[in-house]
Design an enzyme around this catalytic site. Structure first.
Site, PDB file in Angstrom:
ATOM      1  N   ASP A  55      20.749   5.455 -34.882  1.00  0.00           N
ATOM      2  CA  ASP A  55      19.946   5.534 -33.669  1.00  0.00           C
ATOM      3  C   ASP A  55      20.426   4.464 -32.682  1.00  0.00           C
ATOM      4  OD1 ASP A  55      16.858   6.618 -32.904  1.00  0.00           O
ATOM      5  OD2 ASP A  55      17.384   4.681 -32.008  1.00  0.00           O
ATOM      6  N   ASP A  80      20.034   9.368 -29.968  1.00  0.00           N
ATOM      7  CA  ASP A  80      19.917   8.845 -28.609  1.00  0.00           C
ATOM      8  C   ASP A  80      21.088   7.960 -28.180  1.00  0.00           C
ATOM      9  OD1 ASP A  80      18.994   7.085 -30.516  1.00  0.00           O
ATOM     10  OD2 ASP A  80      17.038   6.748 -29.591  1.00  0.00           O
ATOM     11  N   HIS A 137      11.107   1.651 -36.063  1.00  0.00           N
ATOM     12  CA  HIS A 137      10.581   0.461 -35.365  1.00  0.00           C
ATOM     13  C   HIS A 137       9.280  -0.062 -35.979  1.00  0.00           C
ATOM     14  CE1 HIS A 137      13.590   0.711 -32.305  1.00  0.00           C
ATOM     15  NE2 HIS A 137      13.165   1.860 -31.817  1.00  0.00           N
ATOM     16  N   HIS A 154      18.788   2.565 -30.858  1.00  0.00           N
ATOM     17  CA  HIS A 154      17.949   1.363 -30.899  1.00  0.00           C
ATOM     18  C   HIS A 154      18.038   0.715 -32.285  1.00  0.00           C
ATOM     19  CE1 HIS A 154      16.109   4.085 -27.856  1.00  0.00           C
ATOM     20  NE2 HIS A 154      16.084   2.961 -27.155  1.00  0.00           N
TER      21      HIS A 154
HETATM   22 ZN   LIG Z   1      16.089   5.301 -30.591  1.00  0.00          ZN
END
Ligand SMILES: [Zn+2]
Length: 310
Positions: free
Chosen positions: A165, A248, A128, A167
């Site tokens: 992931d 995740d 991120h 996200h």
């Molecule tokens: Zn994540």
């Protein structure tokens, strides 16, 4: 050639406030599964990245701001925040630097033929972090730095980051967006933090996003990779594959609502290994990203490592 595992004590010491999901216990949960693999995997201490390595993606203005923030943190009971989700304590800058250091040293091990597989078991995660912005628990954009380092140091012309992931890796995408030689492929839940990752975000044709709806399971997750993303990466013919390995998307994870099982991470890892054998002489650098249910994280990471080393 044994696979290589990078770790550093600072990964356990990177402090966050009580109740934060990206917590030191994640490393403690991984510790037994890493220890069980100590005979198969060669373990190395992650070196600290230097300023020049961080500069491969991040401008000086951002780096000096991070250094200044880190210098103000004296007390491990009082971490300071760089954005609403991203906190640092006295050991956090070292931990983040070692995450980048492991990434660059991992590229070195792969490109000098010391091993074909490297895993970096470090925190904080990286995908991120945008070039000029700390975000979503991340300070430095590990995967993007690894790609730039491979290009600059070894003259590679094509590098791919595969991000499973849950996200979207907005930071990696931002670093690669206008660069046709660096490829980014991602499955992620959408809508979900950070909000980017729509299928029509294509960069200059080098970005491949496959968003998944809440509740999607292993079949949809694997289909995104097998039907869309892995064929695109095969066509790109990367000379090095970097994985943003977040666990995740697991059904037990508290930060998202996909229903991926531990076995699905094994299947996907097998598929990525096959891709690497066809395009990158087997070279894979896998970097730990998210995964916040401690049991699911440990189980999923264990099968990922075993398939990488199979
Ligand atoms: Zn994540």
């Amino acid at each position: 050639m044994r696979p290589i595992l990078f770790t550093h004590d600072s990964a356990q010491k990177h402090q966050v406030p009580e109740g934060h999901p990206e917590r030191p216990e994640r490393m403690q949960a991984l510790s037994p599964i890493l220890a069980e693999r100590a005979t198969k995997w060669h373990s190395e201490t992650a070196p600290e990245a230097d300023h020049e390595q961080l500069q491969l993606v991040h401008p000086d203005s951002y780096l000096h701001w991070v250094y200044e923030q880190a210098a103000t943190v004296q007390d491990e009971d009082k971490p300071v925040n760089l954005d609403p989700d991203t906190w640092i304590g006295p050991d956090s800058l070292t931990a983040a630097r070692c995450g980048v250091g492991a990434t660059c040293a991992g590229v070195d091990r792969l490109m000098t033929g010391k091993s074909a597989r490297v895993f970096s078991a470090m925190r904080p995660p990286g995908h991120h972090a945008e070039p000029d912005k700390a975000m979503g628990f991340c300070l430095f954009s590990n995967a993007a730095i690894g790609a730039e380092y491979a290009r600059k140091t070894y003259g590679l012309t094509r590098v791919a980051v595969l991000d499973f992931d849950v996200h979207h890796g907005n930071g990696t995408q931002a670093a690669f967006y206008g660069d046709g030689d660096l490829y980014y492929a991602s499955t992620h839940q959408m809508p979900l933090y950070p909000g980017t990752g729509a299928a029509d975000e294509r960069g200059c044709g080098n970005i491949f996003n496959y968003p998944l709806a809440a509740g999607a399971g292993g079949a949809e997750f694997l289909s995104g990779w097998r039907d869309v993303l892995l064929p695109a990466m095969l066509a790109a013919q990367p000379e090095l594959i970097i994985i943003s390995a977040g666990f995740d998307a697991h059904r037990a994870d508290p930060l998202a609502t996909l229903n991926v099982n531990t076995a699905d991470f094994a299947t996907l890892t097998d598929d990525i290994v096959r891709l690497a054998e066809e395009t990158s002489e087997g070279r894979i650098l896998s970097l730990l990203e998210g995964g916040y249910d401690l049991t699911a994280l440990a189980d999923s990471c264990a099968v990922h490592l075993d398939r990488l080393s199979a």
